[in-house]
Design an enzyme around this catalytic site. Structure first.
Site, mmCIF file in Angstrom:
data_model
loop_
_atom_site.group_PDB
_atom_site.id
_atom_site.type_symbol
_atom_site.label_atom_id
_atom_site.label_comp_id
_atom_site.label_asym_id
_atom_site.label_seq_id
_atom_site.Cartn_x
_atom_site.Cartn_y
_atom_site.Cartn_z
ATOM 1 N N LYS A 198 -8.065 -0.884 -9.458
ATOM 2 C CA LYS A 198 -8.688 -1.549 -8.283
ATOM 3 C C LYS A 198 -9.876 -0.726 -7.793
ATOM 4 O O LYS A 198 -9.721 0.476 -7.535
ATOM 5 C CB LYS A 198 -7.644 -1.685 -7.176
ATOM 6 N N TYR B 217 -1.751 5.590 -4.607
ATOM 7 C CA TYR B 217 -2.645 6.733 -4.466
ATOM 8 C C TYR B 217 -1.846 7.942 -4.930
ATOM 9 O O TYR B 217 -0.608 7.923 -4.867
ATOM 10 C CB TYR B 217 -3.018 6.963 -2.998
ATOM 11 N N SER C 17 0.835 -1.213 0.000
ATOM 12 C CA SER C 17 0.000 0.000 0.000
ATOM 13 C C SER C 17 0.864 1.255 0.000
ATOM 14 O O SER C 17 1.953 1.278 0.577
ATOM 15 C CB SER C 17 -0.892 -0.010 1.252
ATOM 16 N N THR D 157 -5.903 2.496 -7.108
ATOM 17 C CA THR D 157 -7.198 2.358 -6.434
ATOM 18 C C THR D 157 -8.077 3.564 -6.764
ATOM 19 O O THR D 157 -7.675 4.708 -6.541
ATOM 20 C CB THR D 157 -6.983 2.243 -4.912
ATOM 21 N N HIS E 198 -13.415 -2.233 -1.672
ATOM 22 C CA HIS E 198 -12.472 -1.821 -0.638
ATOM 23 C C HIS E 198 -12.793 -2.516 0.690
ATOM 24 O O HIS E 198 -12.622 -1.953 1.773
ATOM 25 C CB HIS E 198 -12.528 -0.301 -0.471
HETATM 26 C C1 LIG Z 1 -7.228 -2.221 7.374
HETATM 27 C C2 LIG Z 1 -7.357 -2.103 5.879
HETATM 28 C C3 LIG Z 1 -6.572 -1.181 5.194
HETATM 29 C C4 LIG Z 1 -6.678 -1.084 3.799
HETATM 30 N N1 LIG Z 1 -5.859 -0.226 3.132
HETATM 31 C C5 LIG Z 1 -5.916 -0.152 1.783
HETATM 32 C C6 LIG Z 1 -5.019 0.683 1.061
HETATM 33 O O1 LIG Z 1 -4.158 1.332 1.634
HETATM 34 N N2 LIG Z 1 -5.156 0.719 -0.292
HETATM 35 C C7 LIG Z 1 -6.096 -0.007 -0.967
HETATM 36 O O2 LIG Z 1 -6.175 0.057 -2.197
HETATM 37 N N3 LIG Z 1 -6.941 -0.830 -0.297
HETATM 38 C C8 LIG Z 1 -6.865 -0.922 1.041
HETATM 39 N N4 LIG Z 1 -7.710 -1.764 1.718
HETATM 40 C C9 LIG Z 1 -8.651 -2.606 0.966
HETATM 41 C C10 LIG Z 1 -8.008 -3.962 0.627
HETATM 42 O O3 LIG Z 1 -6.949 -3.799 -0.277
HETATM 43 C C11 LIG Z 1 -9.027 -4.946 0.043
HETATM 44 O O4 LIG Z 1 -9.667 -4.338 -1.052
HETATM 45 C C12 LIG Z 1 -10.056 -5.411 1.074
HETATM 46 O O5 LIG Z 1 -9.438 -5.617 2.307
HETATM 47 C C13 LIG Z 1 -10.715 -6.702 0.612
HETATM 48 O O6 LIG Z 1 -11.688 -7.091 1.530
HETATM 49 P P1 LIG Z 1 -11.425 -8.199 2.667
HETATM 50 O O7 LIG Z 1 -10.671 -7.506 3.753
HETATM 51 O O8 LIG Z 1 -12.787 -8.586 3.085
HETATM 52 O O9 LIG Z 1 -10.622 -9.310 2.049
HETATM 53 C C14 LIG Z 1 -7.609 -1.885 3.107
HETATM 54 C C15 LIG Z 1 -8.388 -2.805 3.802
HETATM 55 C C16 LIG Z 1 -8.260 -2.925 5.175
HETATM 56 C C17 LIG Z 1 -9.095 -3.961 5.896
#
Ligand SMILES: Cc1cc2nc3c(=O)[nH]c(=O)nc-3n(C[C@H](O)[C@H](O)[C@H](O)COP(=O)(O)O)c2cc1C
Length: 403
Positions: free
Chosen positions: A264, A140, A117, A166, A288
């Site tokens: 994404k 980002y 990330s 994203t 997300h």
């Molecule tokens: C704590 C947390 C932080 C996240 N941070 C980012 C991020 O920095 N960038 C991003 O594109 N997605 C981020 N996501 C989304 C994840 O990449 C992913 O799309 C999502 O966790 C998928 O769902 P799941 O947790 O049910 O598997 C984050 C998700 C969580 C739970």
């Protein structure tokens, strides 16, 4: 400490990802656990991401025998031992000391890829040096185009295999648990504002020790703003709101990166077609993890429509709610090339660092093999929609978008 972590995750009580969630809850201060676990507003999409899997049932072929099933696949030119990639998780270092390195290593050891990330406390070069597995960067535009240009250059030089951009984060979603708990103050507040966290943090001395040894809240070493240096982690919410990614930005990123760009956060066939138009090599059907716009559909529900619109022109990945191998199999049957796992590995990371991620991935791998054998399918690449049924059960009105 490593042995203790390894022992903990080998306990007979840890049999599935949900068990890691319970361990994570015990090891993290409430404010950090809720940041990892929670979703936006009423958390309807968060719950739907899981529930959608219940509406897809299997159609097994029995009386066929394989000793082992072939779990390998190929994503964006990378050979993977498993059809799952570790999703970008911001603030991973707050969940476990140098969490990005721990997760990337565990992914490489399991034969799969990790997506770093932008919201990371570790330099992308250090993450690359820590793993033999394929590595992707999630971009980002916080810090502006100049900062992004510099990061893209660094990612290219370090040997990253592609950029996940994203598009669902025009502003940060309203995660009410974070707002109530004061996640923003924990990360960016003054010492005075942080005093309120003392009881929950002192109750988690191991977490506190690691956090302090790491130097507390880090800067973002991969977002270097010209003339100002690495961006402080504290500015992220505001910076996101000021740097909404547009299709024009995607075209620009595609031109300067000159490698695979993966969009994404696609939830409609229109956005899938626009991603193809700007030269994307793949898309991730994703909401997300239910953390942005609440009441958008579960990713699994949006998947068939998008697979149909893309019609094989580019690769389609999906994420959201993956907690078991059976979930991965269902997503692939509905047209995903592979999935991204978010919380499924992050709970393991929070529970026991690298050993926790490794065990979470092992559980998912065992699940996958067992599910394929019970389904009577020899290989991930042989899965088709003939192995599942999406018709809603009686007195259940929820429908899958038709294929
Ligand atoms: C704590 C947390 C932080 C996240 N941070 C980012 C991020 O920095 N960038 C991003 O594109 N997605 C981020 N996501 C989304 C994840 O990449 C992913 O799309 C999502 O966790 C998928 O769902 P799941 O947790 O049910 O598997 C984050 C998700 C969580 C739970």
């Amino acid at each position: 400490m490593i042995n203790a972590a390894a022992r903990r995750v080998r306990s007979p009580k840890v049999v599935n990802v949900q068990d890691f969630r319970s361990l994570a809850r015990r090891r993290l201060p409430k404010v950090v656990f809720d940041y990892l676990d929670g979703g936006a507003e009423d958390e309807i999409t968060l719950r739907e991401n899981r529930r959608a899997f219940e509406d897809v049932t299997f159609r097994p072929r029995h009386a066929v025998a394989f000793a082992e099933c072939d779990l390998r696949t190929n994503v964006l030119g990378c050979d993977l031992a498993l059809p799952m990639i570790l999703a970008p998780i911001g603030y991973s270092s707050v969940m476990h000391s140098r969490g990005e390195i721990a997760a990337a290593r565990a992914a490489g050891d399991a034969g799969t890829a990790y997506i770093l990330s932008t919201i990371s406390g570790v330099a992308l070069e250090d993450v690359k040096a820590a793993t033999f597995g394929p590595l992707f960067y999630q971009l980002y535009l916080i810090g502006g185009r100049k900062a992004a240009e510099f990061t893209i250059e660094r990612a290219r030089n370090a040997g990253f295999s592609g950029l996940f951009v994203t598009i669902d984060t025009a502003v940060a979603g309203m995660r009410e648990r974070d707002f109530r708990n004061g996640m923003k103050e924990l990360i960016g507040g003054s010492m005075f504002e942080k005093i309120r966290f003392s009881p929950q943090i002192l109750a988690r001395p191991l977490w506190l020790m690691r956090f302090l040894l790491d130097g507390g809240v880090p800067v973002l070493p991969n977002v270097v703003v010209p003339g100002r240096g690495p961006m402080p982690l504290t500015d992220v919410g505001t910076a996101l709101a000021q740097s909404t990614i547009t299709w024009e930005d995607l075209r620009w990123i595609h031109d300067i990166w000159q490698g695979p760009v993966i969009v994404k956060g696609v939830l409609t066939s229109d956005d899938a077609r626009r991603a193809i138009d700007v030269g994307a090599s793949a898309i991730v059907v994703s909401n997300h993890g239910g953390r942005q716009l609440d009441t958008v559909p579960a990713s699994l529900r949006a998947l068939p429509e998008i697979v149909s619109a893309v019609n094989g022109q580019i690769e389609v990945l999906m994420d959201g709610g993956i907690r078991r191998g059976a979930d991965i199999v269902k997503a692939i049957c509905l047209g995903a090339r592979a999935v991204l796992c978010g919380r499924a590995y992050a709970y393991g990371l929070a529970a026991a660092g690298q050993a926790g991620v490794a065990r979470a991935l092992e559980i998912l791998r065992e699940d996958l093999n067992r599910t394929l054998r019970l389904l009577g399918c020899p290989a991930i690449k042989a899965l088709t929609d003939s192995y599942v049924d999406c018709s809603p059960p009686r007195n259940n009105k929820r429908q899958f978008n038709s294929m």
